[in-house]
Design an enzyme around this catalytic site. Structure first.
Site, PDB file in Angstrom:
ATOM      1  N   ASP A 109       0.871  -1.179   0.000  1.00 13.83           N
ATOM      2  CA  ASP A 109       0.000   0.000   0.000  1.00 13.83           C
ATOM      3  C   ASP A 109       0.915   1.238   0.000  1.00 13.83           C
ATOM      4  O   ASP A 109       1.317   1.712  -1.055  1.00 13.83           O
ATOM      5  CB  ASP A 109      -0.907  -0.103   1.237  1.00 13.83           C
ATOM      6  CG  ASP A 109      -1.913   1.024   1.355  1.00 13.83           C
ATOM      7  OD1 ASP A 109      -1.918   1.930   0.512  1.00 13.83           O
ATOM      8  OD2 ASP A 109      -2.708   1.006   2.313  1.00 13.83           O
ATOM      9  N   LYS A 137      -0.714  -0.904  -4.773  1.00 18.79           N
ATOM     10  CA  LYS A 137      -1.520   0.289  -5.043  1.00 18.79           C
ATOM     11  C   LYS A 137      -0.548   1.397  -5.448  1.00 18.79           C
ATOM     12  O   LYS A 137      -0.037   2.130  -4.584  1.00 18.79           O
ATOM     13  CB  LYS A 137      -2.294   0.702  -3.794  1.00 18.79           C
ATOM     14  CG  LYS A 137      -3.338  -0.316  -3.334  1.00 18.79           C
ATOM     15  CD  LYS A 137      -4.006   0.143  -2.044  1.00 18.79           C
ATOM     16  CE  LYS A 137      -5.032  -0.860  -1.560  1.00 18.79           C
ATOM     17  NZ  LYS A 137      -5.541  -0.541  -0.212  1.00 18.79           N
ATOM     18  N   PHE A 158      -9.695  -0.151  -0.645  1.00 16.55           N
ATOM     19  CA  PHE A 158      -9.478  -1.256   0.291  1.00 16.55           C
ATOM     20  C   PHE A 158     -10.063  -2.549  -0.259  1.00 16.55           C
ATOM     21  O   PHE A 158     -11.205  -2.572  -0.742  1.00 16.55           O
ATOM     22  CB  PHE A 158     -10.109  -0.913   1.636  1.00 16.55           C
ATOM     23  CG  PHE A 158      -9.586  -1.749   2.757  1.00 16.55           C
ATOM     24  CD1 PHE A 158      -8.324  -1.517   3.281  1.00 16.55           C
ATOM     25  CD2 PHE A 158     -10.349  -2.780   3.281  1.00 16.55           C
ATOM     26  CE1 PHE A 158      -7.834  -2.312   4.309  1.00 16.55           C
ATOM     27  CE2 PHE A 158      -9.869  -3.572   4.303  1.00 16.55           C
ATOM     28  CZ  PHE A 158      -8.612  -3.336   4.824  1.00 16.55           C
TER      29      PHE A 158
END
Ligand code: IMP
Length: 181
Positions: A109, A137, A158
């Site tokens: 992330d 991401k 998410f």
């Protein structure tokens, strides 16, 4: 295959995002690359618990060269936002000096967890260090990382399932679900 419909997990709604068979297909491609890149190098896979346990199991089934596996656990994530703190690295029993390390992660992330983990490994002088992660991401990543084996680049939303959780739940789903808007 038809994905099942909307899911409620705790206080959040999730919608189908990626089918189990699509995941396995991509993992097979990653496995092929790793088999080629690490032939005769006896790589040491280090999957990061808890999230990577299903990905690691399926990835390792695609590896047909000699290799070793040693799981570690870090504590760094609560709810929907990352703390970026690797509080502890638990469980690494194998000497990593001179070894070709492949860190196996469920999702990158911000990248802060991986970055700190790598920093904690570097003093032990591995021969090489690469990352195999099922998801990244890209809009969220804040640091430079050796992201050599990436399953899917996804938007900054998410997701749960296939090992990924929301506050401890959802790891058991075969497919990936994304938080509904
Ligand atoms: P980072 O340090 O921000 O890269 O966070 C990495 C960790 O946060 C991953 O190993 C996951 O445990 C967790 N994480 C990040 N994004 C998600 C997500 O979309 N779903 C579930 N867990 C996530």
């Amino acid at each position: 295959m038809v994905l099942s419909r909307e899911l409620q997990v705790l206080d959040l709604k999730f919608v189908p995002f990626l089918d189990h068979s699509q995941i396995l297909e991509r993992i097979s491609e990653l496995g092929t690359s790793i088999n080629q890149d690490f032939e005769n190098k006896l790589p040491l896979f280090i999957p990061i618990l808890n999230g990577a346990f299903i990905f690691a199991a399926d990835l390792l089934k695609e590896i047909c060269i000699p290799c070793e596996v040693s799981f570690v656990k870090v504590a760094s994530y609560m709810g929907e936002s990352t703390s970026g703190q690797v509080e502890e690295v638990l469980g690494l029993k194998t000497d990593i000096r001179g070894r070709h390390i492949i860190l196996v992660e469920d999702i990158v992330d911000t990248g802060l967890t991986m970055s700190q983990l790598i920093k904690s490994f570097m003093p032990f002088q591995p021969a090489s260090l690469s990352i195999a992660t099922l998801f990244v991401k890209p809009d969220s990543v804040q640091v430079e990382l050796p992201l050599t084996y990436v399953g899917f680049e996804i938007e900054n939303k998410f997701i749960i399932g296939y090992g990924l959780d929301y506050n401890g739940q959802g790891r058991n789903f075969r497919d990936i679900y994304q938080k509904a808007d």
